[in-house]
Design a protein around this motif. Structure first.
Motif, PDB file in Angstrom:
ATOM      1  N   PRO A  72       0.392   8.625   0.732  1.00 17.26           N
ATOM      2  CA  PRO A  72       0.919   9.950   0.401  1.00 17.26           C
ATOM      3  C   PRO A  72       1.350  10.696   1.668  1.00 17.26           C
ATOM      4  O   PRO A  72       0.708  10.586   2.706  1.00 17.26           O
ATOM      5  N   PHE A  78      10.525   5.133   1.168  1.00 19.78           N
ATOM      6  CA  PHE A  78       9.975   6.382   0.641  1.00 19.78           C
ATOM      7  C   PHE A  78      10.364   6.554  -0.815  1.00 19.78           C
ATOM      8  O   PHE A  78      11.476   6.221  -1.214  1.00 19.78           O
ATOM      9  N   ARG A  79       9.448   7.092  -1.592  1.00 17.38           N
ATOM     10  CA  ARG A  79       9.683   7.376  -3.002  1.00 17.38           C
ATOM     11  C   ARG A  79       9.067   8.741  -3.312  1.00 17.38           C
ATOM     12  O   ARG A  79       8.038   9.096  -2.757  1.00 17.38           O
ATOM     13  N   TRP A 137       6.660  -2.285   3.927  1.00 16.92           N
ATOM     14  CA  TRP A 137       7.113  -3.516   3.298  1.00 16.92           C
ATOM     15  C   TRP A 137       7.471  -4.552   4.359  1.00 16.92           C
ATOM     16  O   TRP A 137       7.709  -4.210   5.518  1.00 16.92           O
ATOM     17  N   THR A 147       5.763   9.591  -1.227  1.00 15.87           N
ATOM     18  CA  THR A 147       4.887   8.484  -0.862  1.00 15.87           C
ATOM     19  C   THR A 147       5.667   7.507   0.009  1.00 15.87           C
ATOM     20  O   THR A 147       6.836   7.233  -0.246  1.00 15.87           O
ATOM     21  N   PHE A 203       5.832   3.594   1.668  1.00 11.82           N
ATOM     22  CA  PHE A 203       5.396   2.224   1.398  1.00 11.82           C
ATOM     23  C   PHE A 203       5.810   1.341   2.561  1.00 11.82           C
ATOM     24  O   PHE A 203       6.985   1.309   2.930  1.00 11.82           O
ATOM     25  N   GLN A 215       0.825  -1.194   0.000  1.00 12.26           N
ATOM     26  CA  GLN A 215       0.000   0.000   0.000  1.00 12.26           C
ATOM     27  C   GLN A 215       0.868   1.255   0.000  1.00 12.26           C
ATOM     28  O   GLN A 215       1.856   1.346   0.719  1.00 12.26           O
ATOM     29  N   SER A 216       0.494   2.236  -0.823  1.00  5.64           N
ATOM     30  CA  SER A 216       1.208   3.510  -0.835  1.00  5.64           C
ATOM     31  C   SER A 216       0.442   4.525  -0.013  1.00  5.64           C
ATOM     32  O   SER A 216      -0.777   4.571  -0.041  1.00  5.64           O
TER      33      SER A 216
END
Length: 114
Positions: free
Chosen positions: A5, A95-96, A85, A81, A83, A2-3
């Protein structure tokens, strides 16, 4: 996966702690990690100054080399975003971002009014 924001406006001043470095999908072979379109992925360590003196460092992955981002410079992170894991009994948050750019008009290392 799941991402989630992230509202960067609530993070305070963001500074580059470690300049952009290429991310490897295999550290032994030095194979560069690529996004879905075949572009190289970079990692930038960014300091997040939250409540007063407390500072956290997060590593943020971004497609393509962020230009003009140097250690100590204030940066703007766009489209951040998080994530969650897990792999076996290991877990964490990565983070991305869509982009990491120098903040226009910001001063470099330790400068500016606080």
């Amino acid at each position: 996966m799941q991402s989630i924001p992230v509202d960067t406006a609530r993070l305070g001043v963001l500074r580059c702690a470690i300049a952009p470095e290429v991310k490897y999908s295999n550290a032994e072979t030095k194979e560069v990690k690529k996004d879905r379109d075949g572009n190289p992925v970079y990692t930038v360590a960014v300091t997040v100054r939250q409540d007063g003196r407390r500072i956290s460092v997060v590593e943020i992955a971004v497609t393509g080399e962020p230009k003009g981002v140097t250690e100590g410079s204030e940066v703007r992170v766009t489209g951040l975003t998080a994530f969650a894991w897990s792999m076996g009994d290991r877990h964490g948050i990565s983070f991305r971002a869509d982009a990491i750019t120098p903040t226009p008009g910001a001063t470099g290392k330790g400068g500016g009014a606080g």
